[in-house]
Design a protein around this motif. Structure first.
Motif, PDB file in Angstrom:
ATOM      1  N   MET A   1       0.844  -1.196   0.000  1.00 40.83           N
ATOM      2  CA  MET A   1       0.000   0.000   0.000  1.00 40.83           C
ATOM      3  C   MET A   1       0.881   1.248   0.000  1.00 40.83           C
ATOM      4  O   MET A   1       1.939   1.269   0.616  1.00 40.83           O
ATOM      5  N   LEU A   2       0.445   2.267  -0.678  1.00 41.15           N
ATOM      6  CA  LEU A   2       1.203   3.505  -0.760  1.00 41.15           C
ATOM      7  C   LEU A   2       1.060   4.274   0.542  1.00 41.15           C
ATOM      8  O   LEU A   2      -0.016   4.594   0.991  1.00 41.15           O
ATOM      9  N   LYS A   3       2.204   4.575   1.162  1.00 43.85           N
ATOM     10  CA  LYS A   3       2.184   5.299   2.415  1.00 43.85           C
ATOM     11  C   LYS A   3       2.041   6.794   2.160  1.00 43.85           C
ATOM     12  O   LYS A   3       2.506   7.327   1.155  1.00 43.85           O
ATOM     13  N   ASN A   4       1.440   7.510   3.096  1.00 40.85           N
ATOM     14  CA  ASN A   4       1.179   8.932   2.943  1.00 40.85           C
ATOM     15  C   ASN A   4       2.386   9.729   3.406  1.00 40.85           C
ATOM     16  O   ASN A   4       2.626   9.883   4.586  1.00 40.85           O
ATOM     17  N   ARG A   5       3.186  10.207   2.454  1.00 44.27           N
ATOM     18  CA  ARG A   5       4.354  11.008   2.770  1.00 44.27           C
ATOM     19  C   ARG A   5       4.294  12.312   1.980  1.00 44.27           C
ATOM     20  O   ARG A   5       3.370  12.559   1.228  1.00 44.27           O
ATOM     21  N   SER A   6       5.324  13.150   2.173  1.00 43.61           N
ATOM     22  CA  SER A   6       5.378  14.432   1.473  1.00 43.61           C
ATOM     23  C   SER A   6       5.296  14.230  -0.031  1.00 43.61           C
ATOM     24  O   SER A   6       5.862  13.304  -0.581  1.00 43.61           O
ATOM     25  N   ARG A   7       4.595  15.145  -0.719  1.00 45.58           N
ATOM     26  CA  ARG A   7       4.412  15.021  -2.158  1.00 45.58           C
ATOM     27  C   ARG A   7       4.803  16.307  -2.864  1.00 45.58           C
ATOM     28  O   ARG A   7       4.188  16.719  -3.824  1.00 45.58           O
ATOM     29  N   ASP A   8       5.874  16.959  -2.382  1.00 42.68           N
ATOM     30  CA  ASP A   8       6.248  18.254  -2.935  1.00 42.68           C
ATOM     31  C   ASP A   8       7.215  18.165  -4.103  1.00 42.68           C
ATOM     32  O   ASP A   8       7.477  19.150  -4.770  1.00 42.68           O
ATOM     33  N   GLY A   9       7.800  16.992  -4.348  1.00 42.64           N
ATOM     34  CA  GLY A   9       8.841  16.882  -5.355  1.00 42.64           C
ATOM     35  C   GLY A   9       8.313  16.921  -6.774  1.00 42.64           C
ATOM     36  O   GLY A   9       7.169  16.568  -7.048  1.00 42.64           O
ATOM     37  N   ASN A  10       9.176  17.357  -7.692  1.00 45.39           N
ATOM     38  CA  ASN A  10       8.786  17.421  -9.096  1.00 45.39           C
ATOM     39  C   ASN A  10       8.469  16.050  -9.658  1.00 45.39           C
ATOM     40  O   ASN A  10       7.596  15.902 -10.507  1.00 45.39           O
ATOM     41  N   SER A  11       9.225  15.020  -9.219  1.00 48.15           N
ATOM     42  CA  SER A  11       8.979  13.670  -9.724  1.00 48.15           C
ATOM     43  C   SER A  11       7.585  13.192  -9.348  1.00 48.15           C
ATOM     44  O   SER A  11       6.894  12.555 -10.142  1.00 48.15           O
ATOM     45  N   ILE A  12       7.155  13.516  -8.130  1.00 47.50           N
ATOM     46  CA  ILE A  12       5.815  13.136  -7.695  1.00 47.50           C
ATOM     47  C   ILE A  12       4.776  13.826  -8.571  1.00 47.50           C
ATOM     48  O   ILE A  12       3.801  13.217  -9.017  1.00 47.50           O
ATOM     49  N   ALA A  13       4.987  15.121  -8.826  1.00 48.76           N
ATOM     50  CA  ALA A  13       4.036  15.861  -9.663  1.00 48.76           C
ATOM     51  C   ALA A  13       3.964  15.265 -11.060  1.00 48.76           C
ATOM     52  O   ALA A  13       2.888  15.173 -11.660  1.00 48.76           O
ATOM     53  N   ARG A  14       5.119  14.842 -11.589  1.00 43.82           N
ATOM     54  CA  ARG A  14       5.117  14.259 -12.924  1.00 43.82           C
ATOM     55  C   ARG A  14       4.395  12.920 -12.942  1.00 43.82           C
ATOM     56  O   ARG A  14       3.711  12.586 -13.908  1.00 43.82           O
ATOM     57  N   PHE A  15       4.562  12.138 -11.866  1.00 42.09           N
ATOM     58  CA  PHE A  15       3.833  10.875 -11.821  1.00 42.09           C
ATOM     59  C   PHE A  15       2.333  11.135 -11.724  1.00 42.09           C
ATOM     60  O   PHE A  15       1.525  10.464 -12.374  1.00 42.09           O
ATOM     61  N   ASP A  16       1.951  12.110 -10.907  1.00 42.95           N
ATOM     62  CA  ASP A  16       0.534  12.418 -10.733  1.00 42.95           C
ATOM     63  C   ASP A  16      -0.130  12.832 -12.047  1.00 42.95           C
ATOM     64  O   ASP A  16      -1.338  12.672 -12.212  1.00 42.95           O
ATOM     65  N   SER A  17       0.663  13.361 -12.984  1.00 42.55           N
ATOM     66  CA  SER A  17       0.100  13.787 -14.263  1.00 42.55           C
ATOM     67  C   SER A  17       0.259  12.721 -15.353  1.00 42.55           C
ATOM     68  O   SER A  17      -0.126  12.958 -16.501  1.00 42.55           O
ATOM     69  N   THR A  18       0.816  11.564 -15.015  1.00 40.31           N
ATOM     70  CA  THR A  18       0.997  10.494 -15.993  1.00 40.31           C
ATOM     71  C   THR A  18      -0.351   9.858 -16.319  1.00 40.31           C
ATOM     72  O   THR A  18      -1.100   9.485 -15.416  1.00 40.31           O
ATOM     73  N   PRO A  19      -0.693   9.734 -17.607  1.00 38.32           N
ATOM     74  CA  PRO A  19      -1.977   9.104 -17.955  1.00 38.32           C
ATOM     75  C   PRO A  19      -2.060   7.672 -17.431  1.00 38.32           C
ATOM     76  O   PRO A  19      -1.120   6.875 -17.588  1.00 38.32           O
ATOM     77  N   THR A  20      -3.163   7.365 -16.791  1.00 36.93           N
ATOM     78  CA  THR A  20      -3.378   6.025 -16.268  1.00 36.93           C
ATOM     79  C   THR A  20      -3.534   5.027 -17.412  1.00 36.93           C
ATOM     80  O   THR A  20      -4.152   5.321 -18.431  1.00 36.93           O
ATOM     81  N   GLY A  21      -2.947   3.862 -17.256  1.00 39.89           N
ATOM     82  CA  GLY A  21      -3.078   2.835 -18.279  1.00 39.89           C
ATOM     83  C   GLY A  21      -1.981   1.786 -18.177  1.00 39.89           C
ATOM     84  O   GLY A  21      -1.205   1.762 -17.213  1.00 39.89           O
ATOM     85  N   ILE A  22      -1.913   0.930 -19.165  1.00 43.54           N
ATOM     86  CA  ILE A  22      -0.913  -0.132 -19.228  1.00 43.54           C
ATOM     87  C   ILE A  22       0.175   0.284 -20.208  1.00 43.54           C
ATOM     88  O   ILE A  22      -0.107   0.675 -21.344  1.00 43.54           O
TER      89      ILE A  22
END
Length: 199
Positions: A1-22
């Motif tokens: 399970m994904l733990k709730n940690r800081s999400r301020d990094g650029n890499s996190i933002a880029r993942f959050d904007s990645t289109p969901t899919g395979i």
């Protein structure tokens, strides 16, 4: 399970904007490398030339993301034929008996401000043990054909002895004295082949 940690990094933002899919890993534009200390003198760098993998990414619910990879151990290359044959041989990977190294995720967690950490299992020879791979995601691009491509880097460390990989052949007999820590580095480029339906 994904733990709730800081999400301020650029890499996190880029993942959050990645289109969901395979996504299918593109081996032509990806690299799977490694390095280790040889005889406490020099660093040896190498790579695997044959591998394939699958990413199931869910930007909205990263804990549902998954990753799978299989690697042909016989495709190992360090730039020295004698050393390569030794590492492929029965003292180490034993590629003739165990041609595949596999990795599968069991979860993801945030790794501070820098990115995500894949928690998974790696099978080498006939032993499967846990591994943590730190990931940094780049920007998603769209190809001329309309498919999305995602880039990410991965870093991990493992101890060969945990998998029973111990090189005991003397150096004068063609052996390779491998340190008990191998650094793994992955530069992954993957293309989306299936767009997930709305939740």
């Amino acid at each position: 399970m994904l733990k709730n940690r800081s999400r301020d990094g650029n890499s996190i933002a880029r993942f959050d904007s990645t289109p969901t899919g395979i996504y299918i890993i593109d081996p032509v534009r990806s690299m799977l490398g490694f390095s280790f200390r040889h005889a406490a003198i020099s660093d040896i760098r190498g790579k695997f030339n044959s591998f394939e993998g699958l990413l199931k990414l869910d930007a909205a619910r990263p804990y549902r993301s998954e990753a799978y990879m299989s690697v042909q151990t016989g495709s190992l290359e360090t730039g020295n034929r004698q050393r390569d044959e030794h590492l492929k041989g029965p003292d180490f990977f034993d590629s003739a008996t165990f041609p595949l190294l596999t990795c599968r995720s069991i979860g993801f967690e945030y790794a501070g401000n820098e990115g995500l950490r894949l928690i998974g299992d790696v099978r080498i020879r006939d032993i499967e043990l846990p591994i943590a791979i730190d990931l940094k995601f780049g920007s998603t691009t769209q190809e001329a054909a309309g498919r999305e491509r995602v880039e990410c880097e991965g870093r991990a460390a493992l101890k060969p002895s945990d998998w029973g990989l111990i090189s005991n052949t003397p150096l004068h007999a063609g052996g390779v004295r491998v340190s008990n820590e191998i650094s793994l580095v992955m530069d992954i480029s993957a293309v989306r082949v299936f767009q997930a339906p709305p939740a």
